[in-house]
Design a protein around this motif. Structure first.
Motif, PDB file in Angstrom:
ATOM      1  N   GLY A   1       0.803  -1.218   0.000  1.00  0.00           N
ATOM      2  CA  GLY A   1       0.000   0.000   0.000  1.00  0.00           C
ATOM      3  C   GLY A   1       0.834   1.265   0.000  1.00  0.00           C
ATOM      4  O   GLY A   1       2.062   1.240  -0.178  1.00  0.00           O
ATOM      5  N   PHE A   2       0.170   2.375   0.239  1.00  0.00           N
ATOM      6  CA  PHE A   2       0.797   3.704   0.132  1.00  0.00           C
ATOM      7  C   PHE A   2       2.015   3.835   1.051  1.00  0.00           C
ATOM      8  O   PHE A   2       3.085   4.302   0.624  1.00  0.00           O
ATOM      9  N   ALA A   3       1.887   3.432   2.322  1.00  0.00           N
ATOM     10  CA  ALA A   3       3.000   3.584   3.267  1.00  0.00           C
ATOM     11  C   ALA A   3       4.197   2.733   2.856  1.00  0.00           C
ATOM     12  O   ALA A   3       5.357   3.162   2.975  1.00  0.00           O
ATOM     13  N   SER A   4       3.951   1.529   2.363  1.00  0.00           N
ATOM     14  CA  SER A   4       5.040   0.671   1.897  1.00  0.00           C
ATOM     15  C   SER A   4       5.774   1.318   0.727  1.00  0.00           C
ATOM     16  O   SER A   4       7.013   1.293   0.655  1.00  0.00           O
ATOM     17  N   ASN A   5       5.016   1.890  -0.192  1.00  0.00           N
ATOM     18  CA  ASN A   5       5.630   2.550  -1.344  1.00  0.00           C
ATOM     19  C   ASN A   5       6.486   3.747  -0.934  1.00  0.00           C
ATOM     20  O   ASN A   5       7.559   3.985  -1.503  1.00  0.00           O
TER      21      ASN A   5
ATOM     22  N   LEU B   1       4.551  -1.857  -5.624  1.00  0.00           N
ATOM     23  CA  LEU B   1       5.726  -1.949  -4.756  1.00  0.00           C
ATOM     24  C   LEU B   1       6.918  -2.536  -5.494  1.00  0.00           C
ATOM     25  O   LEU B   1       8.037  -2.008  -5.420  1.00  0.00           O
ATOM     26  N   VAL B   2       6.708  -3.631  -6.219  1.00  0.00           N
ATOM     27  CA  VAL B   2       7.849  -4.263  -6.891  1.00  0.00           C
ATOM     28  C   VAL B   2       8.331  -3.426  -8.073  1.00  0.00           C
ATOM     29  O   VAL B   2       9.521  -3.458  -8.414  1.00  0.00           O
ATOM     30  N   GLU B   3       7.439  -2.656  -8.681  1.00  0.00           N
ATOM     31  CA  GLU B   3       7.873  -1.736  -9.734  1.00  0.00           C
ATOM     32  C   GLU B   3       8.862  -0.715  -9.165  1.00  0.00           C
ATOM     33  O   GLU B   3       9.886  -0.399  -9.791  1.00  0.00           O
ATOM     34  N   LEU B   4       8.589  -0.217  -7.972  1.00  0.00           N
ATOM     35  CA  LEU B   4       9.519   0.699  -7.312  1.00  0.00           C
ATOM     36  C   LEU B   4      10.828   0.002  -6.955  1.00  0.00           C
ATOM     37  O   LEU B   4      11.911   0.585  -7.072  1.00  0.00           O
ATOM     38  N   ALA B   5      10.753  -1.255  -6.531  1.00  0.00           N
ATOM     39  CA  ALA B   5      11.957  -2.006  -6.189  1.00  0.00           C
ATOM     40  C   ALA B   5      12.860  -2.183  -7.413  1.00  0.00           C
ATOM     41  O   ALA B   5      14.080  -2.053  -7.318  1.00  0.00           O
ATOM     42  N   VAL B   6      12.266  -2.480  -8.558  1.00  0.00           N
ATOM     43  CA  VAL B   6      13.041  -2.627  -9.796  1.00  0.00           C
ATOM     44  C   VAL B   6      13.774  -1.330 -10.124  1.00  0.00           C
ATOM     45  O   VAL B   6      14.956  -1.331 -10.466  1.00  0.00           O
ATOM     46  N   ALA B   7      13.075  -0.208  -9.994  1.00  0.00           N
ATOM     47  CA  ALA B   7      13.661   1.096 -10.327  1.00  0.00           C
ATOM     48  C   ALA B   7      14.810   1.462  -9.395  1.00  0.00           C
ATOM     49  O   ALA B   7      15.693   2.236  -9.776  1.00  0.00           O
ATOM     50  N   ARG B   8      14.826   0.907  -8.182  1.00  0.00           N
ATOM     51  CA  ARG B   8      15.821   1.273  -7.192  1.00  0.00           C
ATOM     52  C   ARG B   8      16.866   0.178  -6.986  1.00  0.00           C
ATOM     53  O   ARG B   8      17.598   0.186  -6.006  1.00  0.00           O
TER      54      ARG B   8
END
Length: 261
Positions: free
Chosen positions: A162-166, A200-207
């Motif tokens: 969710g939002f907080a995790s992101n 969430l995993v899309e953000l993980a890939v980017a980072r």
């Protein structure tokens, strides 16, 4: 041209409404989404194609064993041996000093179990793990530093999203991330069954310096709900020997590495 993001929002709203309403007819969907009858019927058909709903006369209902019926315990038993082989091959990609993001899910749980054994036996060290999974935390916390992402707790998935995790994950950079997938196609890439996990995993890939997807052969050639990465965004796919050879040939030209366990 159809706005893909807007279409996904409409599909998500239909699924969320079905959680409480159980069924929706065409007129209700038209009113809920402010769309025409033809658009509502097209959305029904797309959700049915993804095995998320069952179409019935004049409407839809949630499919059994769809994303909202997900059970970690049930998924843990499916293709267990294949997941263990995948985990062992993926483990070869982890090095001393790595800062990892480890996704939730049962294939990732197998990777964490294998990693815990190597850390316990001092075959690997100085590894830091960031994860949104309670199962991963329980396996790894005795042997390395584990940072648990906060957010909305999802008991059936044993994870947070969710939002907080992101927001939380954006504080980190990873040498590698290891991710699951609920569907992989040549056209749409890597997909998940729910929007929060996929975001969430899309953000993980980017980072991450390198992104590795662990997906057993039952997920290959299967379309799911939300795309989180294209093949060119992923450094490696680890799958099992039951995968269709023709599908792997098509995918290998788009991936840096294809590893078959």
């Amino acid at each position: 041209m159809v706005n893909v993001a807007k279409r996904s929002e409409r599909e998500a709203l239909l699924l969320q409404t079905l959680l409480t309403a159980k069924t929706l007819d065409t007129a209700q969907a038209m009113s809920l989404l402010n769309v025409s009858e033809s658009t509502a019927r097209r959305l029904f058909a797309e959700l049915e194609q993804q095995n998320l709903v069952i179409r019935k006369y004049g409407g839809i209902q949630l499919a059994q064993n769809g994303p909202y019926d997900y059970s970690f315990e049930q998924s843990e038993q499916a293709m267990r041996e294949e997941k263990q082989r995948i985990a062992q091959r993926a483990l070869e990609l982890i090095e001393c000093g790595d800062i990892l993001f480890l996704d939730s899910g049962t294939t990732l749980q197998q990777l964490c179990a294998a990693l815990a054994c190597r850390l316990r036996d001092a075959e690997l060290g100085n590894v830091t793990v960031v994860t949104n999974s309670l199962a991963n935390l329980q396996l790894l916390s005795p042997y390395c530093t584990v940072i648990l992402l906060g957010g909305e707790y999802r008991a059936r998935r044993m994870d947070f999203a969710g939002f907080a995790s992101n927001k939380f994950i954006q504080n980190f950079h990873f040498s590698k991330c290891f991710l699951g997938a609920d569907g992989v196609t040549l056209e749409d890439g890597f997909m998940g069954t729910d929007a929060d996990t996929s975001s969430l995993v899309e953000l993980a890939v980017a980072r991450s310096g390198d992104a590795v997807v662990l997906a057993d052969s039952s997920k290959l050639g299967k379309r799911s709900f939300v795309c989180y990465a294209q093949p060119e965004d992923i450094g490696a796919l680890v799958t099992d020997s039951g995968a269709d050879a023709a599908f792997l040939d098509g995918l290998s030209g788009k991936l840096s590495r294809l590893i078959v366990a």
